[in-house]
Design a protein around this motif. Structure first.
Motif: not given
Length: 460
Positions: A370-377, A386-392, A394-406
């Protein structure tokens, strides 16, 4: 609830499967295990002994039909006896208006919290409940009830200067009825069953206000002692029902199996958690089904009806039929599931899922998703491409998770959307067999971030 009893019951019945006829010999060992399971669950020894004897009488010499196994037949016999032990029928509440409800019980049994929970349940039924604070002994008892009343927006009557419980009760009843309340719930002080003076006080209170319902609030962890407690209060106040609290925290549940049998007082409600809506009407047949690991689909459906937004469900059904499903829809579905309770509590209501452990880690994984989804626009949830590497990152950082989780979430979402497009206009069952998917219809099974829950849990 009843985890220990359910596990031991399952083991006890496992050995009897495969025989062609239920005899005294081949059922003796199984029933010995059943009796041991009941005793280990804190069921009163007299109740356990009589229960096993009734099952033995009904199972010995019974011919097993071709369509079922002996194991299934003895489970049916045990299920019927459990239903009988728990009270057979669901006990109804008095229809009198105004309905006066007196809450009694030991210290720390959860009377005040149960008072507020019961008020919320009555309001769901279209009634207008009011609360009367009759606990003049426990410090801050009135404050606690006032806080709960404020949270639930219930009328409440208090009198901090008055120490005569009967005067408080009579004045509170009059005041709340004048405000239009048709249910008056009296929260009394906790008292030990050996304290004759306080037991006499609650007996006098009962005589003066003449309540239609007198509920004993009992902690399910009391075990065999719950029988002695209920007997004492029943003699003093003529109980009409029992509210078992903290049933979610007691793996044994012996109190539930003993109290009705030995006191004759029906269990009417059970507390299943700390939240104010965590109270359920007690259904003996459904509880027996849970104890034997057969789930409780009826209660699950009722819970879904109470919590699921029907308009949202219809909107989602249309989108699924059109294979038009985005990450916003996934977020919405996850929130609908969360309203129904923890994953563990939901899974235990599904037949055959009793042995599957859904711990805190699974709920945490759902929270991370849920945190990952809420960190997306909103734009990203609507158009995941639209979610490219740079956005992934940002989403991982904003949700407190890892890029692999995204990455894992997006991969599973892609599989879901691909499957839905294939399902569009085709026979779902044939397609799933062809794809080799699980019964939940999701390759690999499980909710994204849910640790691979069996069958593709609703919301995925």
């Amino acid at each position: 609830m009843f985890e220990s009893l359910t596990d031991r019951m399952s083991k006890a019945l496992r050995n009897i499967r495969g025989v062609g006829k239920l005899t005294e010999e081949n059922t003796a060992e199984a029933l010995k295990e059943v009796r041991s399971a009941l005793l280990s669950a804190d069921v009163h020894f007299k109740v356990a002994r009589e229960f096993v004897e009734r099952v033995r009488e009904k199972s010995t010499g019974v011919e097993v039909t071709k369509s079922i196994t002996p194991g299934q037949q003895i489970v049916k016999i045990i299920n019927d006896e459990l239903v009988e032990l728990l009270g057979n029928d669901t006990s109804e509440i008095s229809t009198a208006r105004p309905l006066r409800v007196l809450m009694v019980g030991l210290h720390g049994s959860g009377k005040t919290t149960s008072t507020a929970k019961l008020a919320r349940l009555f309001r769901k039924r279209g009634m207008k409940p009011g609360l009367v604070a009759c606990d003049v002994y426990r410090p801050a008892a009135i404050d606690q009830l006032e806080t709960l009343a404020k949270e639930g927006d219930f009328p409440i009557y208090t009198d901090r200067d008055q120490k005569k419980v009967i005067k408080i009760a009579k004045a509170g009843e009059k005041e709340l009825i004048s405000q239009g309340c048709d249910v008056i719930i009296f929260d009394t002080a906790g008292r030990l069953q050996v304290d004759n003076e306080l037991i006499q006080e609650v007996s006098d209170l009962k005589q003066k206000i003449q309540p239609e319902e007198v509920f004993l609030v009992a902690d399910s962890a009391l075990g065999q002692e719950a029988v002695n407690v209920s007997k004492t209060f029943h003699e003093a106040t003529n109980l009409t029902g029992i509210i078992l609290t903290k049933l979610d925290g007691d793996a044994r549940g012996g109190a539930a199996l003993s109290m009705k049998s030995l006191t004759g007082v029906p269990i009417k409600f059970v507390g299943t958690g700390e939240k104010m809506d965590a109270i359920e009407v007690f259904h003996p047949d459904r509880m027996a089904s849970r104890i034997l690991g057969m789930g409780d689909v009826v209660s699950l459906v009722e819970r879904a009806q109470e919590t699921v937004d029907q308009d949202e469900a219809e909107r989602m059904a249309k989108k699924l039929r059109k294979a038009d499903f985005n990450l916003d829809d996934m977020l919405s579905q996850m929130r609908q599931v969360k309203k129904m309770g923890s994953l563990g509590s939901i899974m235990k209501m599904l037949p055959g899922m009793n042995g599957i452990e859904i711990g805190d880690e699974e709920n945490k994984k759902m929270g991370r998703t849920e945190a990952i989804l809420l960190s997306m626009t909103p734009e990203e949830r609507n158009s995941p491409n639209l979610i490219n590497g740079r956005r992934r990152m940002r989403i991982a950082s904003g949700s407190g998770t890892h890029v692999r989780d995204v990455n894992q979430l997006l991969k599973q979402f892609g599989q879901m959307r691909k499957m839905m497009r294939k399902l569009k206009g085709k026979n779902p069952e044939k397609l799933m067999k062809k794809m080799g998917g699980g019964p939940g219809g999701m390759p690999g099974g499980g909710m994204p971030g849910g640790g691979g829950l069996p069958g593709g849990f609703p919301g995925a």
